[in-house]
Each structure stands twice: as structure tokens, then as C-alpha cells.
Design an enzyme around this catalytic site. Structure first.
Site, short mmCIF file in Angstrom:
data_model
loop_
_atom_site.label_atom_id
_atom_site.label_comp_id
_atom_site.label_asym_id
_atom_site.label_seq_id
_atom_site.Cartn_x
_atom_site.Cartn_y
_atom_site.Cartn_z
N GLN A 227 18.61 112.03 108.02
CA GLN A 227 19.49 113.17 107.73
C GLN A 227 18.71 114.48 107.81
OE1 GLN A 227 22.55 113.36 104.50
NE2 GLN A 227 20.96 114.35 103.33
N SER B 151 21.94 107.88 94.03
CA SER B 151 23.17 107.77 93.24
C SER B 151 23.74 106.37 93.38
CB SER B 151 24.20 108.79 93.72
OG SER B 151 23.66 110.08 93.63
N ARG B 152 23.48 105.73 94.51
CA ARG B 152 24.04 104.39 94.75
C ARG B 152 23.35 103.31 93.92
NH1 ARG B 152 25.08 106.60 100.25
NH2 ARG B 152 27.35 106.54 100.45
N MET C 275 26.04 115.37 96.75
CA MET C 275 27.35 114.77 96.50
C MET C 275 27.48 114.40 95.01
SD MET C 275 28.40 112.74 99.94
CE MET C 275 27.50 111.25 99.65
N GLY C 276 26.59 114.94 94.19
CA GLY C 276 26.72 114.78 92.76
C GLY C 276 26.12 113.49 92.21
N GLY D 52 16.26 115.85 100.29
CA GLY D 52 15.32 114.80 99.93
C GLY D 52 14.87 114.01 101.14
N HIS E 297 17.62 114.54 92.48
CA HIS E 297 18.34 115.81 92.66
C HIS E 297 17.69 116.92 91.83
CE1 HIS E 297 21.89 112.99 93.39
NE2 HIS E 297 21.87 113.72 94.48
O1 PAF Z 1 22.54 113.76 101.05
C1 PAF Z 1 23.68 114.01 100.62
O2 PAF Z 1 23.96 113.96 99.43
C2 PAF Z 1 24.76 114.38 101.62
O3 PAF Z 1 24.63 113.67 102.79
C3 PAF Z 1 24.85 115.90 101.88
C4 PAF Z 1 23.59 116.43 102.54
C5 PAF Z 1 25.10 116.64 100.59
C6 PAF Z 1 26.01 116.19 102.83
O4 PAF Z 1 27.22 115.77 102.30
#
Ligand code: PAF
Length: 293
Positions: free
Chosen positions: A153, A186-187, A30-31, A147, A37
Site C-alpha cells: 500500500q 485492527s484485524r 479505518m479506525g 504504516g 495507529h
Molecule cells: O491502511 C488503511 O487503513 C487504509 O487502507 C487507508 C490507507 C486508510 C485507506 O482506506
């Protein structure tokens, strides 16, 4: 590196790569790239001929009152970082292209999404699974990298890949930490100086838990461990436990005693504003993800 904004252009390019026999690796994001990343991109670089990074702040994985509207975004900054990391294609679609008017399908992974983050974010993993399934269909990668900080996730995505017969390999990358132990996210950019210092209670908890397990040996009752960890967090200024759980690393079901397959996962709210997660295996191994199948 090529910046691609439309699904049509993406499809055209990846189709050509596939017909040339290139191995395509995908890193969904999500950038607001950080070293975590960049490590995923580096891992993809080592395993694929062409690396695609998607940058899409997926609205359907955010709940009401969460940080969708404030999630950090700077495409120019991220383009420069991705280019330096050797990415071949950065796919940054518009929300209307991913979810056009009339969109009504969802992917749901039932059991793995009930506990941990799923308990306080009931629609989150459905949103993640849906967008990741779409990305897999659009990019048609041979492999994808996620990650391990977002352990649940990763487990959900592995399950979805098995259940829906996606033809690709999923790799987990170990958590990347700042020099003082805070897991990169990112948070973290939401934290002020003081909150950043207090956020170290997550890593402190992990170290404490590992030491406690090492000292106690097998069959340590989980409540004994989680009570101590909760105390560390709840006595840190501004910090409150969302959850601290010890679960089986494969099923994510809660354990009564710390066992060989146990991992501890935690989520902490800082000043009721920033929610951070972290996790660790309790058998003192670094990686928390089962071997890639
Ligand atoms: O981990 C993330 O950044 C998001 O949950 C993902 C896997 C890109 C899905 O939007």
C-alpha cells in the site's frame, strides 16, 4: 480535538490553518486504533503543527466476501484515543459524502498492484489509491504517514504521489509489534485465543527467514527459503498460506535469489476467516521502506 463529519467543515478549517502557515500532517486510517495507529499519530505530531486523522472504512477497497460489514468500529473509543495522542482534528465522514450518487472515477496504479496482496485482492489497491487521493485533495496536507505493515500500500501511494504530482511528503512508519512479535492490526481483534496463538506463525516465519539468510549468505535461492516458510505456516493449526514471496523492495517484482534489496512479504489465512499480513527486509535491517524522497 475537533470531530469533523463533513467535507465542507474540514475544508474550512484546513484552509484557515494553511493561511496561518501551519504545517498539516495527515494520518489516514479505518479506525479501531491500536498502538500502531497511535505511533503514526505521534510521528505526525513530531513533524506537523496540526495533525488530521481520517477515520473512514472505505467500502471500495473491500472485495466481495471480505470483512467490510464486520470491520470493527467504535467512534467514541477512537475519539478518546486520538485526543490522548494529541490529534487536532478527527475527520470521520459518511460514505455518501465520499462517494455521492454518480461517483465514477478511479485511480489505478498499474504494475505495483499486480502481485502480493493484489493477486488475491484485485480491486483493493484501486480502492485505496482512490480514497487516499481524495483525502489528499480534501485535507491538503504537507505530509502524510502510513504504516510499513501495509508495505505494498505504501509503495502504491508513493507511486501515485509521484505520478499525479501531489505536493506532499510521504513517510513510512516501521511495523509496530505486540511483545510476542505479532504485527499490530485492527484485524487481530477477530482472533480468538487459540487463533491469536497460532497467528504467531507469521512472526516465527520472519525470524526463521532472517536466520536462514544470515546462515546461507548471499545468493540463497528464494524457493528454498519460501518452501521452508510455507511449511512453517501450513503446519500451524488453522493456518494456510495466501502467499509468501521474496521481492525487490522497490519494484515489488519477485526475485530468484535473496539479494541486497530483497524483502519477504507474506499473507496468511487463519481458519479461512482472518487474513493477516506481515513483511521484513532480509538484510536484517528493521525498516523495509526506502528512504523518504
Ligand atoms: O491502511 C488503511 O487503513 C487504509 O487502507 C487507508 C490507507 C486508510 C485507506 O482506506
Amino acid at each position: 480535538m475537533k470531530l469533523v463529519r463533513t467535507i465542507d467543515e474540514l475544508t474550512h478549517i484546513v484552509k484557515a490553518w494553511r493561511s496561518e502557515g501551519k504545517i498539516i500532517g495527515l494520518v489516514p486510517t479505518m479506525g479501531w486504533f491500536h498502538q500502531g495507529h497511535l505511533s503514526l499519530m505521534e510521528m505526525a505530531r513530531g513533524r506537523a503543527d496540526k495533525v488530521v486523522v481520517s477515520l473512514f472504512i472505505n467500502p471500495i477497497q473491500f472485495g466481495l466476501g471480505e470483512d467490510l460489514s464486520t470491520y470493527p468500529y467504535d467512534l467514541d473509543r477512537d475519539m478518546q484515543l486520538a485526543e490522548k495522542a494529541g490529534v487536532d482534528l478527527l475527520f470521520a465522514p459518511a460514505a455518501e459524502d465520499i462517494y455521492p450518487v454518480g461517483f465514477q472515477t478511479a485511480v489505478s496504479v498499474k504494475n505495483l498492484t499486480q502481485g502480493l496482496c493484489g493477486a488475491s485482492r484485485p480491486d483493493h489497491f484501486g480502492g485505496v489509491a482512490t480514497v487516499v487521493a481524495k483525502l489528499f485533495n480534501m485535507v491538503q496536507p504537507h505530509l502524510a504517514i502510513f504504516g510499513e505493515k501495509d508495505y505494498q500500500q505504501l509503495a502504491v501511494i508513493r507511486q501515485m504521489v509521484r505520478d499525479l504530482n501531489f505536493n506532499l511528503e510521504i513517510f513510512g512508519h516501521p511495523i509496530v509489534r505486540e511483545s510476542d512479535g505479532l504485527a499490530m492490526s485492527s484485524r487481530n481483534s477477530y482472533l480468538n485465543k487459540e487463533e491469536r496463538r497460532h497467528a504467531l506463525c507469521l512472526h516465527r516465519s520472519i525470524q526463521y527467514a532472517k536466520e536462514m539468510v544470515e546462515k546461507a549468505g548471499p545468493k540463497l535461492p528464494v524457493v528454498k527459503l519460501t518452501d521452508e516458510v510455507k511449511r512453517i505456516i501450513n503446519t500451524t493449526p488453522g493456518c494456510a498460506v495466501d502467499y509468501v514471496e521474496v521481492v525487490d523492495k522497490d519494484t515489488l517484482l519477485p526475485s530468484e535469489y535473496v539479494e541486497k534489496n530483497s524483502m519477504m512479504a507474506l499473507a496468511v489465512k487463519i481458519n479461512d476467516r482472518v487474513r493477516l499480513i506481515d513483511n521484513t527486509r532480509l538484510d536484517l535491517k528493521e525498516s523495509v521502506v526506502p528512504d523518504n524522497k
